[in-house]
Design an enzyme around this catalytic site. Structure first.
Site, PDB file in Angstrom:
ATOM      1  CE  LYS A  11      76.919  17.826  34.044  1.00  0.00           C
ATOM      2  NZ  LYS A  11      77.524  18.582  32.718  1.00  0.00           N
TER       3      LYS A  11
HETATM    4  C1  E4P Z   1      80.555  18.081  30.910  1.00  0.00           C
HETATM    5  O1  E4P Z   1      79.548  18.244  31.720  1.00  0.00           O
HETATM    6  C2  E4P Z   1      81.204  18.338  31.746  1.00  0.00           C
HETATM    7  O2  E4P Z   1      81.233  19.546  32.053  1.00  0.00           O
HETATM    8  C3  E4P Z   1      82.576  19.244  30.907  1.00  0.00           C
HETATM    9  O3  E4P Z   1      82.631  18.709  30.060  1.00  0.00           O
HETATM   10  C4  E4P Z   1      83.669  19.185  31.730  1.00  0.00           C
HETATM   11  O4  E4P Z   1      84.540  19.551  31.171  1.00  0.00           O
HETATM   12  P1  E4P Z   1      85.446  20.453  31.327  1.00  0.00           P
HETATM   13  O5  E4P Z   1      86.550  18.767  32.267  1.00  0.00           O
HETATM   14  O6  E4P Z   1      86.824  20.830  30.110  1.00  0.00           O
HETATM   15  O7  E4P Z   1      86.089  20.787  32.899  1.00  0.00           O
END
Ligand code: E4P
Length: 215
Positions: free
Chosen positions: A83
């Site tokens: 990522k």
């Molecule tokens: C995705 O990769 C993220 O980790 C995640 O969906 C973020 O979600 P949130 O906005 O609920 O923290």
């Protein structure tokens, strides 16, 4: 649409995996911090549970730091997807990693132009955070639709990984738009299976079954 679970909690991952509905896992530094464990140990355990793409995020933000870290993270397991944050140096990292055959998930996407650049840089996945856009009274689902149209218009292979999903309606709308993947918390996966008429119908069947003579 593929379903990824968005958590670093291995108990939640094991529970959802047992239902046979989990195609992959996404994590982020905030989720891993909640476990009190090292990033690597969590990712390696997740890779033993789920045989699918497992996203692990770099923690550096400078070009050389991100590249070094990404190359290391990619060695943790063949299913690891690195990522990378959607910043200009992040796009350079994505281009290099893609050329090296390392899969990437470009995270923290909040606009169609960001998503277009990530696709041009060769991202494997783009993660638009639709719930966080809704949080600021904007329309997160509009971004999912815009990315779908742009990627289809120009034949980009980058998969749209709808992230920051908060409830089942998000999941349905993403599936109707044609997002390739939705990543969601364990709680939302359970909500997808729930319906009050199922519960009421089952309760009635069981009550009636009690009246059936044994022989
Ligand atoms: C995705 O990769 C993220 O980790 C995640 O969906 C973020 O979600 P949130 O906005 O609920 O923290």
């Amino acid at each position: 649409m593929k379903i990824f679970i968005d958590t670093a909690d291995v108990a939640e991952i094991r529970d959802a995996a047992a239902m046979g509905v989990v195609d992959g896992v996404t994590t982020n530094p905030s989720l891993v911090a909640q476990t009190g464990r090292s990033y690597r140990s969590v990712i390696e355990e997740i890779c033993e549970i789920i045989d699918g793409p497992i996203s692990a995020e770099v923690l550096s933000t400078d070009l050389e730091g991100m590249l070094k870290e990404a190359r290391d993270v990619a060695t943790w397991h063949p299913n690891v997807v690195v990522k990378i944050p959607l910043i200009p140096d992040g796009l350079k990292v994505v281009r290099t990693l893609t050329d090296e055959g390392i899969k990437t998930n470009v995270t923290l996407c909040f606009s169609p132009t960001q998503g277009m650049l990530a696709a041009k840089a060769g991202a494997t996945y783009i993660s638009p955070f639709l719930g966080r856009i809704d949080d600021i009274s904007w329309d997160g689902m509009e971004l999912i639709g815009q990315l779908r149209t742009i990627y289809d218009n120009y034949g980009f292979d980058t998969q749209i990984l709808a992230a920051s999903i908060r409830h089942p309606k998000h999941v349905v709308e993403c599936a109707l738009i044609g997002a390739d993947v939705g990543t969601m918390p364990h709680k939302v996966i359970l909500q997808l299976a729930k319906h009050p008429l199922t519960d009421a119908g089952l309760a009635k069947f069981l009550a009636d079954a009690a009246k059936i003579p044994p022989t």
